[in-house]
Design a protein around this motif. Structure first.
Motif, PDB file in Angstrom:
ATOM      1  N   ILE A   1      -3.944   0.385  -2.614  1.00  0.00           N
ATOM      2  CA  ILE A   1      -3.499  -0.995  -2.386  1.00  0.00           C
ATOM      3  C   ILE A   1      -3.299  -1.575  -3.774  1.00  0.00           C
ATOM      4  O   ILE A   1      -4.233  -1.600  -4.577  1.00  0.00           O
ATOM      5  CB  ILE A   1      -4.524  -1.792  -1.571  1.00  0.00           C
ATOM      6  CG1 ILE A   1      -4.598  -1.228  -0.142  1.00  0.00           C
ATOM      7  CG2 ILE A   1      -4.177  -3.278  -1.574  1.00  0.00           C
ATOM      8  CD1 ILE A   1      -5.659  -1.874   0.730  1.00  0.00           C
TER       9      ILE A   1
ATOM     10  N   TRP B   1       0.848  -1.185   0.000  1.00  0.00           N
ATOM     11  CA  TRP B   1       0.000   0.000   0.000  1.00  0.00           C
ATOM     12  C   TRP B   1       0.888   1.240   0.000  1.00  0.00           C
ATOM     13  O   TRP B   1       2.067   1.170   0.305  1.00  0.00           O
ATOM     14  CB  TRP B   1      -0.937   0.012   1.212  1.00  0.00           C
ATOM     15  CG  TRP B   1      -0.227   0.074   2.538  1.00  0.00           C
ATOM     16  CD1 TRP B   1       0.252  -0.992   3.261  1.00  0.00           C
ATOM     17  CD2 TRP B   1       0.105   1.241   3.293  1.00  0.00           C
ATOM     18  NE1 TRP B   1       0.863  -0.550   4.415  1.00  0.00           N
ATOM     19  CE2 TRP B   1       0.784   0.823   4.459  1.00  0.00           C
ATOM     20  CE3 TRP B   1      -0.105   2.607   3.083  1.00  0.00           C
ATOM     21  CZ2 TRP B   1       1.247   1.709   5.425  1.00  0.00           C
ATOM     22  CZ3 TRP B   1       0.359   3.494   4.056  1.00  0.00           C
ATOM     23  CH2 TRP B   1       1.026   3.036   5.202  1.00  0.00           C
TER      24      TRP B   1
ATOM     25  N   ALA C   1      -2.800  -4.104   6.265  1.00  0.00           N
ATOM     26  CA  ALA C   1      -2.598  -2.907   5.449  1.00  0.00           C
ATOM     27  C   ALA C   1      -3.594  -1.820   5.838  1.00  0.00           C
ATOM     28  O   ALA C   1      -3.222  -0.646   5.996  1.00  0.00           O
ATOM     29  CB  ALA C   1      -2.724  -3.245   3.967  1.00  0.00           C
TER      30      ALA C   1
END
Length: 141
Positions: free
Chosen positions: A104, A77, A126
């Motif tokens: 992402i 990310w 993430a």
């Protein structure tokens, strides 16, 4: 298998590197550099370019570790400047969506650990890391 998620940074580079090396450079030697601006440069050493980005804090990923502390997957990310090379960019720019705060762009799970929740853990990690970085609109490409 218990999974833990950590940030990819200089202190975890060796875990990421071992995962990529164990999987033949991932996607033909990409080293997850393909979405970074320098990816199209001729003769670019992907491993060195990724390591430099990680050590300078210009690459982000949630790294998923197994019970033994071995990396089994990740989710990359970053902000749109960090991850400027997107697939189908020409089509994307024709009718662009709202500008995201974060993107992402890449998942990878070791071939021997697929179907065990590694990608799910990576995505959750993430999103947690993005929230700690200020949150906002997240685009998945």
């Amino acid at each position: 298998m218990t999974l833990t998620v950590t940030e990819l940074d200089a202190s975890t580079w060796h875990l990421f590197a071992e995962l990529v090396e164990r999987n033949n450079g991932v996607f033909g030697g990409c080293w997850c550099i393909g979405f970074h601006p320098e990816a199209p440069e001729k003769g670019l050493d992907h491993r060195s370019a990724k390591r430099e980005r990680v050590e300078c804090g210009r690459a982000h990923a949630a790294l998923v570790l197994d019970d033994a502390g071995v990396a089994q997957g990740w989710c990359q990310w970053g902000d749109p400047e960090e991850l400027s090379n997107i697939k189908h960019g020409r089509v994307y720019r024709k009718e662009p969506p709202p500008v995201p705060d974060w993107r992402i762009t890449c998942f990878y799970v070791d071939t021997r650990h697929r179907g065990r929740g590694v990608a799910r853990a990576a995505l959750g990690g993430a999103l947690d890391q993005i929230a700690r970085a200020g949150g906002g609109l997240v685009e998945a490409i």
